[in-house]
Motif scaffolding. Sequence first.
Motif, PDB file in Angstrom:
ATOM      1  N   PHE A  60      -3.104   3.237 -71.856  1.00 36.73           N
ATOM      2  CA  PHE A  60      -3.215   1.589 -72.585  1.00 36.73           C
ATOM      3  C   PHE A  60      -4.796   1.808 -73.548  1.00 36.73           C
ATOM      4  CE2 PHE A  60      -5.155   1.216 -68.222  1.00 36.73           C
ATOM      5  CZ  PHE A  60      -6.359   1.208 -68.818  1.00 36.73           C
ATOM      6  N   THR A  61      -4.361   0.998 -74.808  1.00 31.83           N
ATOM      7  CA  THR A  61      -5.475   1.121 -75.980  1.00 31.83           C
ATOM      8  C   THR A  61      -6.085  -0.047 -75.609  1.00 31.83           C
ATOM      9  OG1 THR A  61      -3.245   1.704 -77.351  1.00 31.83           O
ATOM     10  CG2 THR A  61      -5.293   0.624 -78.074  1.00 31.83           C
ATOM     11  N   SER A  62      -5.691  -0.844 -75.144  1.00 30.43           N
ATOM     12  CA  SER A  62      -6.852  -2.009 -74.592  1.00 30.43           C
ATOM     13  C   SER A  62      -6.485  -3.093 -73.741  1.00 30.43           C
ATOM     14  CB  SER A  62      -7.092  -2.825 -75.947  1.00 30.43           C
ATOM     15  OG  SER A  62      -6.275  -3.639 -76.204  1.00 30.43           O
ATOM     16  N   LEU A  63      -7.106  -3.615 -72.743  1.00 26.28           N
ATOM     17  CA  LEU A  63      -6.967  -4.291 -71.462  1.00 26.28           C
ATOM     18  C   LEU A  63      -7.712  -5.628 -71.895  1.00 26.28           C
ATOM     19  CD1 LEU A  63      -5.936  -5.086 -69.159  1.00 26.28           C
ATOM     20  CD2 LEU A  63      -7.937  -3.725 -68.702  1.00 26.28           C
ATOM     21  N   ALA A  64      -6.745  -7.143 -71.403  1.00 26.15           N
ATOM     22  CA  ALA A  64      -7.401  -8.075 -72.389  1.00 26.15           C
ATOM     23  C   ALA A  64      -7.378  -9.209 -70.559  1.00 26.15           C
ATOM     24  CB  ALA A  64      -6.766  -8.761 -73.026  1.00 26.15           C
ATOM     25  N   SER A 104     -10.414  -6.005 -74.785  1.00 26.39           N
ATOM     26  CA  SER A 104      -9.673  -7.415 -75.846  1.00 26.39           C
ATOM     27  C   SER A 104      -9.523  -8.407 -75.712  1.00 26.39           C
ATOM     28  CB  SER A 104      -8.328  -6.920 -75.786  1.00 26.39           C
ATOM     29  OG  SER A 104      -7.643  -7.701 -76.398  1.00 26.39           O
ATOM     30  N   LEU A 105     -10.219  -9.585 -76.474  1.00 31.99           N
ATOM     31  CA  LEU A 105     -10.546 -11.150 -76.271  1.00 31.99           C
ATOM     32  C   LEU A 105      -9.309 -11.808 -76.572  1.00 31.99           C
ATOM     33  CD1 LEU A 105     -12.257 -13.455 -75.636  1.00 31.99           C
ATOM     34  CD2 LEU A 105     -13.495 -12.964 -77.526  1.00 31.99           C
ATOM     35  N   HIS A 106      -8.490 -12.551 -76.028  1.00 27.75           N
ATOM     36  CA  HIS A 106      -7.931 -13.271 -77.014  1.00 27.75           C
ATOM     37  C   HIS A 106      -8.013 -14.292 -76.985  1.00 27.75           C
ATOM     38  CE1 HIS A 106      -4.149 -10.570 -75.210  1.00 27.75           C
ATOM     39  NE2 HIS A 106      -4.626  -9.927 -75.380  1.00 27.75           N
ATOM     40  N   SER A 107      -7.890 -15.003 -77.441  1.00 30.33           N
ATOM     41  CA  SER A 107      -8.123 -17.007 -78.192  1.00 30.33           C
ATOM     42  C   SER A 107      -9.557 -16.385 -78.251  1.00 30.33           C
ATOM     43  CB  SER A 107      -7.824 -17.821 -76.911  1.00 30.33           C
ATOM     44  OG  SER A 107      -6.954 -18.183 -77.113  1.00 30.33           O
ATOM     45  N   ILE A 128     -10.431  -7.930 -80.463  1.00 32.67           N
ATOM     46  CA  ILE A 128     -10.170  -9.578 -81.168  1.00 32.67           C
ATOM     47  C   ILE A 128      -9.343 -10.281 -81.582  1.00 32.67           C
ATOM     48  CG2 ILE A 128     -11.728 -11.258 -81.553  1.00 32.67           C
ATOM     49  CD1 ILE A 128     -14.467  -9.819 -80.919  1.00 32.67           C
ATOM     50  N   LYS A 129      -8.346 -11.045 -80.724  1.00 32.39           N
ATOM     51  CA  LYS A 129      -7.338 -11.624 -81.322  1.00 32.39           C
ATOM     52  C   LYS A 129      -8.045 -13.148 -81.780  1.00 32.39           C
ATOM     53  CE  LYS A 129      -2.456 -12.984 -79.556  1.00 32.39           C
ATOM     54  NZ  LYS A 129      -1.867 -12.898 -78.417  1.00 32.39           N
ATOM     55  N   THR A 130      -7.295 -13.365 -82.942  1.00 33.78           N
ATOM     56  CA  THR A 130      -7.227 -14.280 -83.796  1.00 33.78           C
ATOM     57  C   THR A 130      -6.330 -15.677 -84.021  1.00 33.78           C
ATOM     58  OG1 THR A 130      -7.558 -14.011 -85.671  1.00 33.78           O
ATOM     59  CG2 THR A 130      -9.286 -13.868 -84.250  1.00 33.78           C
ATOM     60  N   ALA A 131      -5.775 -16.433 -84.041  1.00 38.77           N
ATOM     61  CA  ALA A 131      -4.747 -16.961 -83.652  1.00 38.77           C
ATOM     62  C   ALA A 131      -4.828 -17.331 -85.327  1.00 38.77           C
ATOM     63  CB  ALA A 131      -5.041 -18.919 -83.792  1.00 38.77           C
ATOM     64  N   GLY A 132      -6.506 -17.094 -86.086  1.00 39.73           N
ATOM     65  CA  GLY A 132      -5.942 -17.485 -87.554  1.00 39.73           C
ATOM     66  C   GLY A 132      -6.265 -18.420 -88.083  1.00 39.73           C
ATOM     67  N   THR A 133      -6.793 -19.470 -86.972  1.00 36.60           N
ATOM     68  CA  THR A 133      -7.363 -20.989 -87.689  1.00 36.60           C
ATOM     69  C   THR A 133      -8.169 -21.101 -88.993  1.00 36.60           C
ATOM     70  OG1 THR A 133      -6.563 -21.349 -85.342  1.00 36.60           O
ATOM     71  CG2 THR A 133      -7.885 -23.253 -86.478  1.00 36.60           C
TER      72      THR A 133
END
Length: 143
Positions: A60-64, A104-107, A128-133
Motif C-alpha cells: 500500500f502506498t498510503s494509509l489514512a 494520508s490526511l483526508h479532509s 493530503i486529500k483536499t476537497a478543492g474548496t
Amino acid sequence: MRAAVKYGRAIAHSASMYNRLCTLKDSFDFEVSVDETDAPTSALEHYFIANELTRAGVRFTSLAPRFIGSFEKGVDYIGDVAALDAELARHAAVTRHFGTYKISLHSGSDKFSVYPLLVKHWGSRLHIKTAGTSYLEALRTWP
C-alpha cells in the motif's frame, strides 16, 4: 483483540481488492483508508492494520487513519492541537517502523494549524486529500 474485531474484515477486504487489482494492472497506487470510522484510530490499531496488510502481501502506498479531533471540510482543525501533536508522534513512529508508505490526511482542506505538525512528523511522506474548496473559492474571487 479489539483491533482484530474492529478492522479484521476491512483488512481482509482490502487484501482481496489489492489481489484483484494485481491481476488487472502491473503498477498502481493503493491507499487504505480507515478514516470514516466512528472512533479515532489508535497508534496500536494503526500498527495492527499496517502489520496485517504487510503480512498479507499488500503493498500500500498510503494509509489514512482517523485522527483525534474533528477534520471537517473547509475549516481548520477542531480540537486540542497539543494532544493531536502527541498522537501524531505515535502514529509517525508506526509509519517509520514499516517505512513503506505515506500517511494520508483526508479532509485536509484548510487545516492550517495541522500542516506544520504533519511536516514535523512525516516530512514529505504525506498525502493530503483536499476537497478543492480553497481552489474553488479562489476562482470565485478572481477578478
